[in-house]
Design an enzyme around this catalytic site. Structure first.
Site, short mmCIF file in Angstrom:
data_model
loop_
_atom_site.label_atom_id
_atom_site.label_comp_id
_atom_site.label_asym_id
_atom_site.label_seq_id
_atom_site.Cartn_x
_atom_site.Cartn_y
_atom_site.Cartn_z
N GLN A 202 -4.36 -4.99 7.12
CA GLN A 202 -5.39 -5.92 6.65
C GLN A 202 -5.36 -7.24 7.40
O GLN A 202 -6.39 -7.89 7.55
CB GLN A 202 -5.23 -6.17 5.14
CG GLN A 202 -5.40 -4.95 4.26
CD GLN A 202 -6.83 -4.39 4.27
OE1 GLN A 202 -7.77 -5.05 4.70
NE2 GLN A 202 -6.98 -3.16 3.81
N CYS B 106 -4.91 2.66 -3.42
CA CYS B 106 -3.63 3.15 -2.88
C CYS B 106 -2.52 2.12 -3.11
O CYS B 106 -1.66 1.91 -2.24
CB CYS B 106 -3.73 3.49 -1.40
SG CYS B 106 -4.95 4.73 -1.04
N HIS C 26 0.87 -1.19 0.00
CA HIS C 26 0.00 0.00 0.00
C HIS C 26 0.91 1.23 0.00
O HIS C 26 2.04 1.17 0.50
CB HIS C 26 -0.83 -0.06 1.29
CG HIS C 26 -1.85 1.00 1.44
ND1 HIS C 26 -1.56 2.26 1.90
CD2 HIS C 26 -3.19 0.98 1.22
CE1 HIS C 26 -2.68 2.97 1.96
NE2 HIS C 26 -3.68 2.22 1.55
N LYS D 3 -10.10 -0.63 10.89
CA LYS D 3 -10.33 -1.80 10.04
C LYS D 3 -10.67 -3.03 10.87
O LYS D 3 -10.95 -4.09 10.33
CB LYS D 3 -9.08 -2.09 9.21
CG LYS D 3 -8.77 -1.01 8.17
CD LYS D 3 -7.73 -1.49 7.21
CE LYS D 3 -7.02 -0.37 6.50
NZ LYS D 3 -7.81 0.26 5.46
N ASP E 143 3.26 -4.42 7.86
CA ASP E 143 2.06 -3.59 7.76
C ASP E 143 0.89 -4.54 7.95
O ASP E 143 0.53 -5.29 7.04
CB ASP E 143 2.04 -2.93 6.37
CG ASP E 143 0.72 -2.23 6.09
OD1 ASP E 143 -0.22 -2.36 6.90
OD2 ASP E 143 0.62 -1.57 5.04
N1 C6P Z 1 -6.22 0.63 3.03
C1 C6P Z 1 -8.07 0.32 1.54
O1 C6P Z 1 -9.17 0.61 1.06
P1 C6P Z 1 -4.68 3.93 7.35
O2 C6P Z 1 -5.35 4.75 6.31
O3 C6P Z 1 -3.44 4.59 7.93
O4 C6P Z 1 -5.62 3.48 8.42
O5 C6P Z 1 -4.24 2.55 6.63
C2 C6P Z 1 -3.39 2.60 5.51
C3 C6P Z 1 -3.17 1.24 4.97
C4 C6P Z 1 -1.92 0.67 5.09
N2 C6P Z 1 -1.68 -0.58 4.67
C5 C6P Z 1 -2.63 -1.33 4.09
C6 C6P Z 1 -2.30 -2.73 3.67
C7 C6P Z 1 -3.91 -0.81 3.92
O6 C6P Z 1 -4.85 -1.56 3.36
C8 C6P Z 1 -4.19 0.51 4.36
C9 C6P Z 1 -5.53 1.13 4.14
C10 C6P Z 1 -7.56 1.08 2.71
O7 C6P Z 1 -7.40 -0.62 1.09
C11 C6P Z 1 -7.64 2.55 2.48
S1 C6P Z 1 -6.62 3.10 1.16
#
Ligand code: C6P
Length: 581
Positions: free
Chosen positions: A376, A538, A296, A399, A373
């Site tokens: 997910q 993203c 991401h 999430k 990371d």
């Molecule tokens: N993915 C998606 O629709 P934040 O925004 O900081 O809570 O998470 C960012 C992020 C980082 N790593 C992974 C693997 C992610 O999936 C995400 C967030 C969302 O896939 C929003 S773009």
């Protein structure tokens, strides 16, 4: 009278019994404090200062030559009432043997004196920290304690979440699923046509159960104040709730220490913290940062930025034709130049579950750090940071059924301690002068300013909810839905699905349909009451690699059902009819 002419514990207890709650007791504590002999100036040093107090408390412990040895204590504070409390502790502890100190029921004493709340780890007077310091000094001296084996017994929470193996294997049945769905009031929302919405966008952000909403409301209605600042009732209650949440997170990922859990605003903030603080201190020209092609942007851009600042190089491990990470390629790219490997636990586009254990082991061979990371993966995959032996983990509350605005950075204590502070401001300091500052201890060092107080407490409630169902059961529920969705989608001509075999995949189905833009598709689905996400999610480098600019993505969570899958695929069929007319 005991040493230094302090009243004995019995005298103090008798005095307290006579006094009314409130001002009379406070006055007595202040008078008691006044009778505490001051520590000499040269002992009011930083080394003797007890961490964790808003007021200053200094403590000096000395071992006597007697057999068995006794511990002589002297202490001081710059706050008159805290001096009184310190005097009570000295009367309880000073001159006692190590065993007597270890076994002394200090909680009971403070209960008896109706001063228990002052002993809370969250109270800003630092008495708890002082008790801990005296006890650890006594433990160090106590041979029998030293000889006890370390306790590896998992905490109660851990047993609750992972211990019930038999239940862990039971699928979430229709009846239980109905009950779970009732916990999510938002699932009753209807669109303009009166159709109940089907929420298939949990990978972007999950919904939250009423238990989490209730926990949030409860804080705002009954306990709210800032944390780690005030010494008043509401401040102590909020601080306690906030710190309880940190403990829940610690237990959830089986970290060794609470101080390894840093509350941030989300995954993005957590990764940026590592890239800035660890990255700037540890990367230099010639070094390499190894990412994967399925990251991401939150796990790419901070590293591009770090590379620009430090001269290090960012490299990307490729995928196999089956949408998995090529472990052969990753191993081949690792070298002593690799300083950190940053990898997602589960791809937010492909749903691919990465082999973290293998990755950590491969990185260890070249001495590289590993950041996972877990945005997910944390939602349904049990994570044990100790057995994985991972260096950093980042994830977000929103999430995993928790509120938005809160995230977590886990880091090994030794690494976090060695890293320079990142954001500067209130709470993250020990001292500030006109010339400089010294940082606070962990975790405060990385929690500058007012933290995400209520979201963090809400995250604790979300963890309780996940534990109550059982994370592994949720993890098994997702592919059941993914498989069904994939089977039905495959019947639609021109459908291309991006993702590995179901066994290697979490609850995500990304796909495109020939001749229909993902964005158009999602708009038609929305008109049918089905919420999916379309775009590059993203993950532009991944989409470029796949030769597409966008994909449609349905993501499933604990509250989704077969009916949701049917409605989703029906809506896709309807969209195909519209666009292929
Ligand atoms: N993915 C998606 O629709 P934040 O925004 O900081 O809570 O998470 C960012 C992020 C980082 N790593 C992974 C693997 C992610 O999936 C995400 C967030 C969302 O896939 C929003 S773009």
């Amino acid at each position: 009278m005991s040493e230094f002419d302090l009243p004995s514990l019995t005298e103090i207890a008798e005095e307290f019994r006579e006094l009314e709650d409130g001002p009379e007791r406070i006055q007595y504590l202040i008078d008691l404090g006044a009778s505490l002999p001051a520590l000499p100036e040269d002992q009011l040093t930083e080394a003797n200062r007890v961490q964790g107090c808003q007021s200053n408390v200094w403590l000096v412990a000395r071992r006597s030559e007697q057999i068995p040895p006794r511990i002589e204590l002297r202490a001081d504070s710059d706050a008159p009432m805290v001096r009184g409390l310190v005097a009570v502790l000295l009367s309880a502890y000073s001159g006692k043997t190590t065993r007597e100190i270890i076994e002394f029921p200090v909680d009971q004493l403070f209960d008896q004196l109706k001063l228990r709340s002052f002993l809370s780890p969250m109270r800003s007077n630092g008495l708890h920290a002082m008790v801990e310091r005296v006890r650890s000094f006594a433990k160090l001296l106590d041979q029998s304690t030293l000889m006890q084996p370390p306790s590896n017994v998992p905490s109660e929470n851990l047993v609750a979440s992972y211990g019930s193996r038999s239940r862990a294997n039971q699928p979430i049945g229709a009846e239980e699923l109905m009950k779970i769905r009732q916990d999510f009031p938002i699932l009753n929302t209807k669109n303009a046509d009166g159709r109940q919405i089907v929420y298939l966008d949990s990978a972007a952000s999950s919904q939250r159960p009423r238990q989490v909403i209730a926990a949030i409301t409860e804080v705002y209605e009954r306990h709210y104040s800032n944390v780690h600042r005030g010494g008043h009732l509401l401040a102590a209650q909020t601080t306690e709730l906030y710190e309880n949440s940190r403990e829940k997170v610690r237990s959830f990922i089986n970290a060794s220490e609470k101080c390894e859990i840093i509350f941030t605003s989300g995954t993005t903030a957590s990764i940026n913290l590592v890239a800035r603080s660890w990255g700037d201190a540890n990367l230099a020209s010639g070094d390499e940062i190894l990412l994967t092609m399925m990251e991401h942007h939150s796990n790419i851009v901070p590293w591009h930025q770090a590379a620009k600042r430090t001269g290090a190089k960012v490299r990307f491990a490729p995928l196999t034709g089956d949408f998995e990470l090529s472990m052969d390629a990753l191993r081949a790219m690792l070298s002593t130049r690799t300083k950190i490997v940053c990898v997602t636990g589960v791809s937010n586009v492909l749903g691919t579950i990465n082999p973290l254990k293998e990755i950590v082991a491969a990185a260890a061979q070249v001495g590289a750090r590993v950041l996972v990371d877990a945005a997910q993966s944390i939602t349904s995959m049990p994570l044990d940071v100790r057995s994985l032996d991972v260096d950093f983990v980042a994830f977000s509350g929103h999430k995993m059924l928790g509120p938005s605005g809160v995230g977590v950075l886990y880091g090994k204590q030794s690494l976090l301690e060695a890293m320079p502070a990142y954001l500067g401001g209130g709470s993250m300091i020990r001292t500030v002068t006109t010339e400089d500052f010294t940082p606070a201890l962990l975790p405060a060092k990385f929690e500058a300013g007012t933290p995400p107080i209520v979201p963090a407490i809400g995250l604790g409630a979300a963890i309780d909810y996940l534990n109550q169902i059982g994370l592994e059961r949720i993890h098994h529920h997702k592919p059941v839905l993914t498989r069904r969705a994939q089977e039905l989608l495959a019947e639609i001509p021109g459908t291309r699905i991006f993702g590995p075999a179901i066994e290697k995949r979490s609850g995500i189905v990304s796909f495109n349909i020939d001749g229909i833009h993902a964005d158009d598709l999602s708009k038609v689905l929305d008109s049918q009451g089905v919420a999916i996400r379309a775009g590059n999610h993203c993950a532009m480098p991944l989409h470029t690699q796949l030769g597409i600019t966008a994909s449609a993505r349905a993501s499933f969570y604990v509250y989704n059902s077969f009916d949701d899958v049917e409605r989703f695929v029906d809506a896709v069929r309807a969209a195909v009819k519209i666009f292929r007319r």
